[in-house]
Structures are given as C-alpha cells and as structure tokens.
Design a protein around this motif. Structure first.
Motif, PDB file in Angstrom:
ATOM      1  N   ILE A 120       0.852  -1.188   0.000  1.00 47.95           N
ATOM      2  CA  ILE A 120       0.000   0.000   0.000  1.00 47.95           C
ATOM      3  C   ILE A 120       0.890   1.241   0.000  1.00 47.95           C
ATOM      4  O   ILE A 120       1.769   1.378   0.848  1.00 47.95           O
ATOM      5  CB  ILE A 120      -0.915   0.019   1.240  1.00 47.95           C
ATOM      6  CG1 ILE A 120      -1.738  -1.268   1.322  1.00 47.95           C
ATOM      7  CG2 ILE A 120      -1.812   1.244   1.225  1.00 47.95           C
ATOM      8  CD1 ILE A 120      -2.668  -1.486   0.147  1.00 47.95           C
ATOM      9  N   SER A 123       1.066   7.306   0.556  1.00 42.86           N
ATOM     10  CA  SER A 123       0.022   8.317   0.375  1.00 42.86           C
ATOM     11  C   SER A 123      -1.357   7.768   0.723  1.00 42.86           C
ATOM     12  O   SER A 123      -2.209   8.493   1.265  1.00 42.86           O
ATOM     13  CB  SER A 123       0.030   8.836  -1.066  1.00 42.86           C
ATOM     14  OG  SER A 123      -0.171   7.767  -1.982  1.00 42.86           O
ATOM     15  N   ASP A 124      -1.588   6.487   0.432  1.00 40.12           N
ATOM     16  CA  ASP A 124      -2.878   5.883   0.760  1.00 40.12           C
ATOM     17  C   ASP A 124      -3.027   5.712   2.275  1.00 40.12           C
ATOM     18  O   ASP A 124      -4.118   5.899   2.830  1.00 40.12           O
ATOM     19  CB  ASP A 124      -3.027   4.531   0.072  1.00 40.12           C
ATOM     20  CG  ASP A 124      -3.225   4.642  -1.428  1.00 40.12           C
ATOM     21  OD1 ASP A 124      -3.218   5.782  -1.936  1.00 40.12           O
ATOM     22  OD2 ASP A 124      -3.389   3.597  -2.090  1.00 40.12           O
ATOM     23  N   LYS A 125      -1.955   5.350   2.945  1.00 36.73           N
ATOM     24  CA  LYS A 125      -2.008   5.212   4.403  1.00 36.73           C
ATOM     25  C   LYS A 125      -2.256   6.571   5.060  1.00 36.73           C
ATOM     26  O   LYS A 125      -3.031   6.677   6.018  1.00 36.73           O
ATOM     27  CB  LYS A 125      -0.716   4.593   4.921  1.00 36.73           C
ATOM     28  CG  LYS A 125      -0.456   3.189   4.397  1.00 36.73           C
ATOM     29  CD  LYS A 125       0.932   2.684   4.770  1.00 36.73           C
ATOM     30  CE  LYS A 125       1.210   1.313   4.161  1.00 36.73           C
ATOM     31  NZ  LYS A 125       2.568   0.822   4.446  1.00 36.73           N
ATOM     32  N   THR A 205      -9.180  -0.710   7.446  1.00 37.49           N
ATOM     33  CA  THR A 205      -9.753   0.250   6.493  1.00 37.49           C
ATOM     34  C   THR A 205     -11.252   0.460   6.634  1.00 37.49           C
ATOM     35  O   THR A 205     -11.811   1.312   5.934  1.00 37.49           O
ATOM     36  CB  THR A 205      -9.452  -0.194   5.051  1.00 37.49           C
ATOM     37  OG1 THR A 205     -10.030  -1.481   4.812  1.00 37.49           O
ATOM     38  CG2 THR A 205      -7.955  -0.244   4.794  1.00 37.49           C
TER      39      THR A 205
END
Length: 465
Positions: A120, A123-125, A205
């Motif tokens: 992952i 930036s997504d985290k 998530t």
C-alpha cells in the motif's frame, strides 16, 4: 526486503562453531525490519516515516552469567560476539541451567489472509489517517483535540545457536490508535479506540463506525453525572476482561517476576486456589491469527498453549528456558524481545479467560445497585494491585442497566478480585489492540480475550458518595 540476513547465514554458523566452546550457550539473532509510522494530532503531521532497519544481537551464557551485545553492522559481528562472551565470563559464577529444548531447523512465515501493508503506498495510508481524523472531528464541535496513529512493521529474523538451532521466522504486524477529547467549560472527556492485526491491511480500512463511536462517547460523557464512589457488584465486558487478565494477572504469571521475588513466588504457588471452579485462564502463541501468535519464540522454543488457571486453581506459569530450568518446569515458548536492541524477556502472547456458561443478560440478575463497565481508557498495575478506567459505564439498578455515568475507575487486588468472580458470561471477544510494555520494551504485540464477568466487592472510584 534486503537479503543480507540470508547472505549472513554462513557467517553466523562459522562464528557459532568458532566460539561455542568458550561459553555454555551462544545465540546470534539477525533481524531485518521495515515499517511505516504516521501520527496526526488534529491537522498537524507529527510523524510520517517509512524505514528499513537491519541489525542483530548476541547472547552468551557462562556459569549462569549472561552477556549481551547488539549491532547494526555485520562487519562488527565478530567483535560483538567476543564482547558478549567476555561479559558473560566476567559475571558468571554459578551454574548455567537452561531447560532443554530440541534443536530447530525451520523456515516459517506467519500467513496473511489479505493485503500486505507493504504493498500500500504511503500516500494511501496517510489518506486513511486523514479520513479517520475527519470522522472524529465531525462528530461534534465540542471535540477540541484528535489524534490518529498508524503503524505497520514487517520483521524477519534468523536465529542460530550453539545447540544447532537454525531458525528463520517472519511476520507482519499492524496497529491503529484513535483518541478524541471533548470539552465543555471545565469538563473534559476523552474517547479512545485501538485495533491491530497480523492478518490483513483491510482490517484497518473499515473502522468508521468504531471511530465515530469514540468521538461520540467523549461528547456524551460531558453531560453525564460522575459515578458515586463506593464498593459495588460490577459487570465488565469482554474488552475489560481481556485488559484485566493481561495487566492484573498475566504479568504475575511471568516466571522471571516470580523467580526474582520470593514473596511473589510463595503467593503464586502451583496448586493454590485463586477463583471459582468455572475459571479457566490460558496464555499461548499457538492459536493462529492473533497479534501474539508465532511459531517459535526468540529462543527458538516452539509456541505452546499454557493453562495458567484450571478450575480456579493455579496450574502453570510462563517461562523462558532459564526460568523453566531454575524452577524445574517445562519451557512454554514465552521468551520474546521487541527487536534486536533488547534481550528476550518472559512475555505474554495471547492471554484469555475461557468463556463461561451464564447468559450475559443473567449476569445482571439480582444486582440491586451496581455498575456495568465497558471498554477502557487506561490503567495501571503495581504488583498485585490494579486500577483501570472504563471507556463507558452505566449504573445497574434492580437487575437492569440504568443511567449512564462517567469517571468510572475500577480498583482492587487481583487475587481478591479473582476470588470475587461470581459468574462468567457465555460470550467471548478477542481484543487485538494490545501493545505490552516490560523492561523498557514497550509496544510488543499481544492479544487478550475473555467473556463478560460479574464480580462482587469492586472498589469503584468517582465522586464521594
């Protein structure tokens, strides 16, 4: 992940062969780790990092004395081995007693059931943390402070010993922590949630409802009356049960504490009754899928499930090879270190109270005035004494859950409290939020579990009654 660990395998074997005759026991542990840490306080980024670390440790034992050295440059490994051996030979003046275990030659990996967090993007985290921050802030304008913490870590270790163990083990661990603080004048209340996983990034998530609940609890508590301090019959939920069994009882079951404290060892005498016949307490890394689960501990001892209390009677404790040898008991695979900077200590893994037979609704029956406590805000223990703060609580009146109250702390002596357990619920919940601290090693992943409990004579703090 770098391959230095595998490339160094022959070096470790050569050093073990060269120096094994100088000590009674020699172990070299190499570690590769990579991970992500994000911490947001409100809109401010306090931590945003990804990193890789490579290092190791040497442990040597001679005549009962231990030497330890850690390193992060393989080129210095020979010198570190010699340092650990020299230290052990300086302090050793008794007898090396290590419970025997069979040598291990194995390569194992704790399986993921979903996405590896290393796949992952950072930036997504960060976006996930931003979304959870916004959820906390959107609950109510009286929420003045929020914090969101995200961390993941992938570790791979190689262990070689003078007893011919050659072990490679790897795993991935993830954790998130959330807090919201609400203020109304001089009244301040906080709601918290924590979760973790060794299975899948997806476990982190879909927490919107859980996070919103933390913020709402903080806001709702502003208008609640404080509980009146008194001694009550209390019903606690499985999350508080898990906290209680880990913090208040589990640490006392770690045999290094008992071995080093003769008074505690006398109290923790095997065969002594501590609770009702329905009470069963376990610890073990063998049950799969939990944050305290693994195949081998950091001494290469296979994972086990250890029954600590059977039918209310103390029947076991948690061991390293040294504590098991000194107490004449079997090793349990509970020697764990946080990372290569620290030597293994006797640590819990997954600790739980087995579910009981009482329907949860019947736990409240015949309680004229009591307290129902759920979740936790914090807690502390001092030997056999404990104090925990409940995340939310209600009064119990005439067998029914009544008005909510705030500022509920539960205090007592763990041995008295175990004896005062009146009933165990037929529910059960695993809490994967634990990060245990001991001996300067904080944040070691653990699991906790249990049913709802009914306990008499619990001291509940609040306003004076």
């Amino acid at each position: 992940m770098p391959s230095l660990l595998v490339d160094a395998k022959n070096l470790l074997c050569d050093l073990i062969a060269r120096y094994r005759s100088q000590v009674d026991y020699l172990a070299i542990r190499l570690e590769e780790a990579e991970g992500t840490d994000i911490f947001l306080r409100g809109d401010k980024i306090e931590t945003l990092s990804q990193g890789i670390s490579i290092g190791g440790q040497v442990r040597a034992c001679y005549k009962g004395g231990w030497g330890f050295a850690s390193f992060n440059q393989l080129s210095t490994l020979k010198e570190r081995v010699e340092e650990a051996i020299a230290a052990a030979r300086i302090v050793g003046d008794e007898e090396t007693i290590l419970a025997p275990v069979d040598p291990v030659q194995d390569i194992v990996k704790l399986p993921l059931t979903g996405t590896d967090p290393r796949k992952i993007p950072l930036s997504d985290k960060k976006a996930l943390c931003d979304r959870y921050t916004e959820i906390l802030r959107s609950v109510d304008k009286r929420i003045t402070t929020t914090s969101v913490l995200y961390s993941d870590s992938a570790q791979r270790i190689f262990l070689a010993t003078s007893e011919d163990t050659m072990l490679e083990q790897s795993w991935v661990d993830m954790e998130m922590r959330f807090a919201a603080t609400a203020r109304n004048g001089d009244t301040v209340q906080t709601g918290r949630e924590t979760t973790g996983s060794r299975k899948a990034y997806e476990d982190l998530t879909n927490l919107d409802a859980q996070i919103r609940s933390a913020g709402q609890r903080a806001v709702d508590a502003l208008a609640l009356p404080p509980v009146k301090g008194n001694t009550y019959t209390v019903v606690i939920d499985p999350i508080l049960t898990g906290l209680f069994v880990h913090e208040a009882f589990g640490h006392l079951s770690e045999a290094d504490m008992a071995y080093e404290n003769p008074d505690l060892l006398e109290v923790m005498t095997l065969g002594r009754r501590f609770g009702p016949r329905e009470l069963q307490i376990f610890d073990g890394a063998l049950p799969p899928g939990h944050r305290g689960s693994y195949f081998y501990d950091d001494e290469g001892t296979p994972a086990t499930t250890t029954q600590l209390i059977k039918d209310g009677v103390l029947v076991g404790r948690l061991h390293s090879r040294e504590t098991a040898g000194k107490l004449g008991e079997e090793p349990t695979g509970n020697a764990r270190c946080l990372n290569y900077h620290f030597p293994p200590l006797v640590r819990m893994t997954n600790t739980w109270i087995e579910r009981g037979n009482t329907p949860v609704k019947d736990l409240f029956t015949d309680i004229k005035e009591g307290v129902y406590a759920r979740n936790w805000l914090g807690g502390m223990t001092n030997g056999e004494m404990f104090t925990f703060s409940a995340g939310e609580a209600w009064m119990i009146r005439n067998g029914e859950i009544a008005e909510p109250v705030r500022d509920v702390t539960l205090s007592g002596n763990v041995f008295t409290t175990l004896a005062d357990i009146e009933a165990l619920g037929d529910d059960f919940y695993w809490d994967e939020s634990g990060g245990c601290g001991k001996g300067g090693q904080s944040g070691l992943p653990v699991g906790c579990g249990g049913p709802s409990l009914r306990i008499r004579n619990v001291v509940v703090g609040g306003e004076a009654g």
